[in-house]
Write an enzyme that holds these catalytic residues in place. Structure first.
Site, PDB file in Angstrom:
ATOM      1  N   HIS A   1     -10.060  -8.080  35.332  1.00 50.82           N
ATOM      2  CA  HIS A   1      -9.386  -9.354  35.094  1.00 50.82           C
ATOM      3  C   HIS A   1      -7.942  -9.344  35.573  1.00 50.82           C
ATOM      4  O   HIS A   1      -7.281 -10.398  35.541  1.00 50.82           O
ATOM      5  CB  HIS A   1      -9.414  -9.701  33.603  1.00 50.82           C
TER       6      HIS A   1
ATOM      7  N   CYS B   1       0.880  -1.164   0.000  1.00 46.61           N
ATOM      8  CA  CYS B   1       0.000   0.000   0.000  1.00 46.61           C
ATOM      9  C   CYS B   1       0.920   1.217   0.000  1.00 46.61           C
ATOM     10  O   CYS B   1       2.120   1.094  -0.231  1.00 46.61           O
ATOM     11  CB  CYS B   1      -0.905  -0.036   1.234  1.00 46.61           C
TER      12      CYS B   1
END
Length: 662
Positions: free
Chosen positions: A568, A427
């Protein structure tokens, strides 16, 4: 990016034409008329350019037959879906044809046709037909197959396109109706979508007349668009103007902050990268080299960048400081638009840009230093001439190659050698590589060569951010591989200081802290954790436990300095400066807090054994990638290491799992 790459040509041709004759649009100057009409030839046919360019750009070997396939497909679809054909096929009067089919010749359909055409080409361009039909084998077969597929697509679009079109129009109008606020919202999402390349899909709604906004083509038309009632002074260009202060000034300010925050030994290297990136952003408006340099290593900075872009576009739209661009918001486009009657108070964008230069510099420098963000140059220096076993001087053995081919050879080695490469593409700023196994890609070598970062999309696809030379490097990689195989660099080796090494090598130190098990369960080595950041000990050293109990306790006395919003994981700092991380499971952040409950708040002073979290183990085991939970020292470099004591089963709050040594 192939069709988008022709926009600068249109911008320059039309910009110079309107510069010569801003009032007559070529009526008063034959040269101006020639330039304006030449540029308009590109702009007026952007949809078919997208069909051709996307088909070519996404084809596996960049063959002209792929481009022809896209063109054939576009002709079939747009002809069958034209109002006259729709009227005939659906047996309805022309005046009853949905308005959406007056806009079937657009960039959205061009992209869709281009993608499908490229897929057909990649799948069937090598097919061999029976001998009697051999003339139509291979590449000649694809346009024929595409014609039949596009008949099916056209039939589907007759029912689906009105819904899609009306949805795009509704989205565009909802943003348009918000005025300056909508422009800011658009700009915010424009930046956020850059990492995955989907900002181009969003741009088509606001720039290329998919939803009636048509910002770029009208701005290139200038006075002609005003005369035709297609553009409004002070309004047209509001989705473009605010990008100038960001691209020309804001990002260079960020580059200066990154340079000033780099380690002294890395500043020379960082200066080269930042100067090149800042100049590209200022002069051409190409920002990916700078953005990708901090996008993944410091994502919080990228979100701030997106917010500031939205604010800048909002301010420019509110104040009606307007200038537009044909390619991107750099100095070239600003200069070309100075005599465009749609460019109102464009010089104030420079003033706004100087302010944003200061804002970016102050915010980036503060954030980098305050939160120790590892922007370029803040990583530890390698300290020698080799990276993971690959000698940079190996290119001396290929003295007949150009410099870019030598560089390409190094990139091939970094991504696992020629045997690991399946496909090479590029790209504007990225090498897009199809590989057999993305796990063997050597990130550290790629960055040492000059890449800003490495993105693993999945096991078979990798993107290497190399800047605006991506296409040249990709071509050179193809040339190098054509000469013969290229070996891979030595694989990245994780530190081998596991339980045994820590015990034998580090046990000489004195223990400054003993940690107890934060949860009951079975002990695992960090080498067994199914996450590279933990298993390679990049995050820190310690052990892991697979829990069998639901209560998680503090492994030592100290202060809870951080509990993640999803509950968590938590961080604890002891009085003697040991920084602990207890991370329950792997990829549990994706569960958005389900299965984890906090029992204390950040800032709490706790004793060893104090309950910190409560787990829903049945839910977590059913939904988490793994429940092997690291218990690590994140600032292990400040100490001599760890002495692993625990094996097998441990009990929360009782079993000593390891000592931290000084």
């Amino acid at each position: 990016m192939v069709p988008v790459a022709v926009l600068p040509a249109a911008a320059i041709l039309m910009g110079i034409g309107y510069w010569i004759d801003p009032d007559g649009w070529g009526a008063n100057s034959a040269i101006a008329a020639l330039l304006i009409k030449s540029g308009a030839a590109i702009i007026d046919n952007m949809s078919v350019l997208f069909a051709i360019g996307v088909a070519y750009g996404m084809s596996k070997d960049k063959d002209g037959a792929a481009a022809l396939t896209g063109f054939v497909g576009f002709l079939v679809v747009t002809t069958l879906c034209s109002p006259a054909s729709y009227s005939m096929i659906m047996s309805v009067p022309v005046e009853s044809v949905p308005a959406a089919f007056n806009k079937i010749n657009n960039q959205f359909v061009g992209i869709l046709v281009g993608v499908l055409s490229a897929e057909l080409y990649n799948r069937y361009s090598g097919v061999e037909l029976p001998k009697a039909l051999s003339f139509f084998s291979g590449r000649r077969l694809v346009p024929i197959l595409t014609s039949f597929l596009m008949i099916i697509l056209a039939f589907i679009l007759m029912y689906v396109w009105p819904v899609v079109y009306n949805g795009l129009v509704a989205f565009g109008e909802s943003i348009k109706d918000l005025g300056s606020v909508g422009a800011g919202i658009y700009a915010f999402f424009n930046r956020l979508l850059i990492p995955v390349g989907l900002h181009h899909a969003l741009n088509s709604v606001f720039w290329f007349d998919v939803a009636g906004i048509n910002d770029i083509p009208n701005f290139l038309g200038g006075a002609k668009s005003i005369e035709a009632g297609l553009a409004t002074v002070g309004i047209t260009g509001r989705y473009q103007a605010g990008f100038f202060p960001i691209m020309m000034f804001g990002l260079p300010g960020a580059a200066l902050a990154i340079y000033h925050c780099a380690r002294p030994e890395n500043k020379a290297k960082v200066a080269g990268i930042m100067i090149a990136g800042a100049f590209a952003a200022f002069f051409t408006g190409i920002t990916e080299p700078l953005e990708f340099s901090f996008m993944f290593v410091a994502p919080v900075l990228y979100v701030i960048h997106a917010l500031l872009t939205g604010i800048s576009v909002y301010i420019a739209a509110t104040m009606e400081w307007i200038s537009g661009f044909g390619f991107s918001a750099g100095l070239v486009d600003m200069f070309l638009q100075t005599r465009n009657p749609l460019a109102t108070h464009w010089y104030m964008l420079i003033v706004q840009g100087l302010v944003f230069f200061c804002i970016y510099y102050v915010i980036f420098r503060f954030m980098i230093r305050k939160f120790n963000l590892l922007t370029p140059g803040r990583e530890e220096s390698a300290g020698d001439e080799t990276v993971d076993g690959y000698d940079e001087n190996i290119s001396d053995a290929h003295s007949d190659e150009s410099e870019i081919q030598k560089e390409a050879r190094q990139y091939i080695a970094a991504v696992g050698g020629s045997d690991n490469i399946v496909n090479i593409d590029a790209c504007i700023t990225r090498l897009r590589l199809g590989v057999k196994d993305s796990a063997v890609v050597n990130d550290s070598l790629a960055k040492r060569i000059g890449a800003s970062g490495v993105i693993r999309l999945n096991k078979q696809n990798v993107q290497v951010i190399v800047g605006t030379r991506a296409e040249l490097i990709a071509k050179a990689m193809t040339e190098v591989i054509a000469k013969g195989p290229v070996a891979a660099s030595a694989p990245v080796s994780a530190p081998e200081k596991s339980q045994q090494a820590a015990t034998t090598e580090k046990a000489k130190g004195n223990a400054v802290l003993s940690l107890i098990a934060p949860v009951s369960g079975e002990v695992y080595s960090l080498d067994q954790v199914p996450d590279e950041a933990f298993s390679s000990r990049i995050v820190g050293d310690g052990i892991a436990i697979k829990p069998t109990s639901s209560e998680v306790v503090a492994p030592a006395a100290g202060t809870i300095v951080k509990i993640f919003p999803t509950n968590h994981a938590f961080c604890l700092e002891t009085a003697n400066g040991v920084e602990l991380i207890v991370h329950m499971g792997i990829d549990t952040v994706a569960l958005n807090g389900e299965g984890c409950e906090r029992l204390v708040e950040e800032g709490a002073e706790v004793e060893a054994g104090t309950p910190i979290l409560k787990l829903d183990l049945s839910f977590l085991e059913a939904n988490a990638k793994s429940m092997i939970s690291p218990v690590i020292i994140s600032n292990i470099d400040d100490f001599a290491g760890v002495e692993i004591l625990a094996k097998g089963q441990v009990t929360a709050g009782e079993t000593v799992i390891y000592n931290v040594l000084k």
